[in-house]
Design a protein around this motif. Structure first.
Motif, PDB file in Angstrom:
ATOM      1  N   GLN A   1      24.878  23.071 -26.714  1.00 59.65           N
ATOM      2  CA  GLN A   1      25.239  22.815 -25.313  1.00 59.65           C
ATOM      3  C   GLN A   1      25.086  24.082 -24.474  1.00 59.65           C
ATOM      4  O   GLN A   1      24.669  24.017 -23.316  1.00 59.65           O
ATOM      5  CB  GLN A   1      26.667  22.261 -25.222  1.00 59.65           C
ATOM      6  CG  GLN A   1      26.826  20.881 -25.833  1.00 59.65           C
ATOM      7  CD  GLN A   1      25.874  19.858 -25.243  1.00 59.65           C
ATOM      8  OE1 GLN A   1      25.814  19.672 -24.020  1.00 59.65           O
ATOM      9  NE2 GLN A   1      25.104  19.202 -26.100  1.00 59.65           N
ATOM     10  N   LYS A   2      25.382  25.239 -25.062  1.00 61.30           N
ATOM     11  CA  LYS A   2      25.168  26.510 -24.360  1.00 61.30           C
ATOM     12  C   LYS A   2      23.680  26.733 -24.088  1.00 61.30           C
ATOM     13  O   LYS A   2      23.298  27.252 -23.041  1.00 61.30           O
ATOM     14  CB  LYS A   2      25.740  27.667 -25.165  1.00 61.30           C
ATOM     15  CG  LYS A   2      27.251  27.693 -25.179  1.00 61.30           C
ATOM     16  CD  LYS A   2      27.784  28.839 -26.013  1.00 61.30           C
ATOM     17  CE  LYS A   2      29.302  28.821 -26.050  1.00 61.30           C
ATOM     18  NZ  LYS A   2      29.850  29.878 -26.905  1.00 61.30           N
ATOM     19  N   ALA A   3      22.834  26.334 -25.038  1.00 60.18           N
ATOM     20  CA  ALA A   3      21.387  26.458 -24.834  1.00 60.18           C
ATOM     21  C   ALA A   3      20.940  25.576 -23.675  1.00 60.18           C
ATOM     22  O   ALA A   3      20.107  25.982 -22.857  1.00 60.18           O
ATOM     23  CB  ALA A   3      20.644  26.086 -26.116  1.00 60.18           C
ATOM     24  N   LEU A   4      21.501  24.390 -23.581  1.00 61.38           N
ATOM     25  CA  LEU A   4      21.139  23.488 -22.483  1.00 61.38           C
ATOM     26  C   LEU A   4      21.559  24.044 -21.128  1.00 61.38           C
ATOM     27  O   LEU A   4      20.847  23.868 -20.137  1.00 61.38           O
ATOM     28  CB  LEU A   4      21.759  22.106 -22.700  1.00 61.38           C
ATOM     29  CG  LEU A   4      21.159  21.286 -23.831  1.00 61.38           C
ATOM     30  CD1 LEU A   4      21.930  19.983 -23.997  1.00 61.38           C
ATOM     31  CD2 LEU A   4      19.683  21.014 -23.584  1.00 61.38           C
ATOM     32  N   VAL A   5      22.690  24.727 -21.086  1.00 63.55           N
ATOM     33  CA  VAL A   5      23.130  25.357 -19.831  1.00 63.55           C
ATOM     34  C   VAL A   5      22.108  26.417 -19.417  1.00 63.55           C
ATOM     35  O   VAL A   5      21.747  26.525 -18.244  1.00 63.55           O
ATOM     36  CB  VAL A   5      24.545  25.957 -19.979  1.00 63.55           C
ATOM     37  CG1 VAL A   5      24.894  26.838 -18.790  1.00 63.55           C
ATOM     38  CG2 VAL A   5      25.573  24.846 -20.139  1.00 63.55           C
ATOM     39  N   ALA A   6      21.626  27.186 -20.385  1.00 69.50           N
ATOM     40  CA  ALA A   6      20.622  28.214 -20.080  1.00 69.50           C
ATOM     41  C   ALA A   6      19.313  27.595 -19.600  1.00 69.50           C
ATOM     42  O   ALA A   6      18.646  28.134 -18.727  1.00 69.50           O
ATOM     43  CB  ALA A   6      20.371  29.088 -21.311  1.00 69.50           C
ATOM     44  N   LEU A   7      18.958  26.444 -20.164  1.00 66.78           N
ATOM     45  CA  LEU A   7      17.715  25.767 -19.774  1.00 66.78           C
ATOM     46  C   LEU A   7      17.821  25.218 -18.369  1.00 66.78           C
ATOM     47  O   LEU A   7      16.872  25.298 -17.585  1.00 66.78           O
ATOM     48  CB  LEU A   7      17.387  24.655 -20.770  1.00 66.78           C
ATOM     49  CG  LEU A   7      16.093  23.894 -20.543  1.00 66.78           C
ATOM     50  CD1 LEU A   7      14.893  24.839 -20.595  1.00 66.78           C
ATOM     51  CD2 LEU A   7      15.962  22.782 -21.575  1.00 66.78           C
TER      52      LEU A   7
END
Length: 97
Positions: A76-82
């Motif tokens: 989910q943190k990766a999706l925030v960065a994306l």
């Protein structure tokens, strides 16, 4: 138990820096979930209504493991960065066996 697969097709990459930030966070999240990158790239042969786009295929030992990894805090943190850096078609499918 049937394997699970992430299939991600990047239609438009509008912010390569956000994709790079996502990759840095997504890679360890996927590995921690037991995912293995099977294929990644833009070298594709398309037929019928297909469109040549960057496609990524990731394999997990089970469908449930694939879903749990997608829902994990690390991913989910990766999706925030994306954020809005791409337009992509992302799905999780179950293997036949």
């Amino acid at each position: 138990m049937a394997k699970g697969y992430w299939v991600s097709v990047y239609r438009v990459i509008s912010d390569p820096e956000k994709v790079a930030a996502y990759d840095e966070l997504a890679r360890p999240a996927v590995q921690a979930g037991g995912g293995r990158v099977i294929s990644r790239g833009e070298h594709v042969a398309v037929y019928d209504a297909g469109i040549a786009e960057r496609t990524i295929l990731i394999e997990f030992d089970s469908f449930e493991q694939a879903v749990a990894t997608r829902e994990s805090e690390a991913y989910q943190k990766a999706l925030v960065a994306l954020d809005d850096g791409v337009e992509r078609d992302f799905r999780i499918i179950e293997g036949l066996d």
